[in-house]
Design an enzyme around this catalytic site. Sequence first.
Site, PDB file in Angstrom:
ATOM      1  N   THR A 287       0.761  -1.236  -0.072  1.00 41.10           N
ATOM      2  CA  THR A 287      -0.096  -0.126   0.053  1.00 41.10           C
ATOM      3  C   THR A 287       0.897   1.390  -0.091  1.00 41.10           C
ATOM      4  O   THR A 287       2.092   0.953  -0.374  1.00 41.10           O
ATOM      5  CB  THR A 287      -1.019   0.021   1.293  1.00 41.10           C
ATOM      6  OG1 THR A 287      -0.128   0.202   2.452  1.00 41.10           O
ATOM      7  CG2 THR A 287      -1.633  -1.199   1.358  1.00 41.10           C
ATOM      8  N   HIS A 288       0.165   2.519   0.168  1.00 38.77           N
ATOM      9  CA  HIS A 288       1.004   3.613   0.346  1.00 38.77           C
ATOM     10  C   HIS A 288       1.849   3.586   1.345  1.00 38.77           C
ATOM     11  O   HIS A 288       3.076   4.170   1.145  1.00 38.77           O
ATOM     12  CB  HIS A 288      -0.174   4.793   0.478  1.00 38.77           C
ATOM     13  CG  HIS A 288       0.253   6.263   0.453  1.00 38.77           C
ATOM     14  ND1 HIS A 288       0.776   6.814  -0.564  1.00 38.77           N
ATOM     15  CD2 HIS A 288       0.511   6.970   1.420  1.00 38.77           C
ATOM     16  CE1 HIS A 288       1.450   7.832  -0.155  1.00 38.77           C
ATOM     17  NE2 HIS A 288       1.036   8.176   0.943  1.00 38.77           N
ATOM     18  N   PHE A 289       1.425   2.858   2.576  1.00 43.13           N
ATOM     19  CA  PHE A 289       2.387   2.641   3.792  1.00 43.13           C
ATOM     20  C   PHE A 289       3.076   1.554   3.708  1.00 43.13           C
ATOM     21  O   PHE A 289       2.784   0.768   4.584  1.00 43.13           O
ATOM     22  CB  PHE A 289       1.822   3.075   4.922  1.00 43.13           C
ATOM     23  CG  PHE A 289       1.244   4.491   4.838  1.00 43.13           C
ATOM     24  CD1 PHE A 289       2.007   5.845   5.041  1.00 43.13           C
ATOM     25  CD2 PHE A 289      -0.326   4.993   4.758  1.00 43.13           C
ATOM     26  CE1 PHE A 289       1.460   7.000   5.187  1.00 43.13           C
ATOM     27  CE2 PHE A 289      -0.758   5.933   4.750  1.00 43.13           C
ATOM     28  CZ  PHE A 289       0.042   7.147   4.978  1.00 43.13           C
TER      29      PHE A 289
END
Length: 314
Positions: A287-289
């Site tokens: 994911t984004h993180f």
Amino acid sequence: MKSVLILLTSLLLAMVTSPARADGLHEGWQVVDGLHLFYREGGNPSDPTLVFLHGNPLSSLMYAKVMEDLVATRRVHVIAVDYPSFGYSDTPGREVYRYTFDHLADTVSAFLAARGIHRYGLYMQDYGVPIGFRLIDRQPSAITSIIVQNGVIHLDGFPSAQDPQGELRRHWDSRNETVDARRAAYARSLGYPQAGRWEDEDHMGPDAMLQMIAAEQRPGVIDARNDLWFDYGSNVERYPHWQALLRGLHVPVLVLWGKRDQFFTTPGAVAYRRDAPQAEVHILDSTHFATLDQPDEVARLVGQFLDGHAGEAR
């Protein structure tokens, strides 16, 4: 007796040849221009330094596990700082602190100087990318390597900003109070993570989520964050300059990208190769993180990258 000597010799050789291990990370606050900036740090400062610049809306917490893994297995000095109003750092009011990317870069630069850090590699994610490229632009000779994770300097990976007449670009040209109000209402709506009211599309986990909520709901922070988001347009304007800067830098580059990021998409990862053909690009099922979702994989890839360019980091 002979077998005992052989065993002792083997143990001594292992101690000499194995990578230095650190006792995890330590935390503290560094005073910079009257502000208390929270930081996490590990490893021996005499070893090559890797500076971690976090994204929005999180903090240095997003890097803790990766940093711990790196100092446990390699000779590397790691440090990450929370920007003003993020994480555990102070939240100066908008009347005394300008919430712009230029000013955040000033603050991070002063933080690094206060910690005695003058030559370093950069790990940048999200907001950390425009802050980091300002640091690179100011003193390119200080940079030993560049690691980018889900953060852009090309519109290829920023679909919501590609249309000059779209809401984001129009907001950055002329501030839209409706956009500010919508963002503020969302931030105020966030509550304590618990069963029945828990959504975590980015897999940041409840600990990071709770810290993010508590930090963002401090007095004045939502308006400060809106100021910073309005200033994001200054980053888009600098993309061509940063691309040219990267083309002339000739340092090792690693790009890691969580492909399930809907905001900064994978074409943004591939675009780095246009300006840095030497870049190693890894698309992760994350994911984004990604440092929170897959910290072990991120630490493995970063460790391999550092090993492969150890001679260039000093």
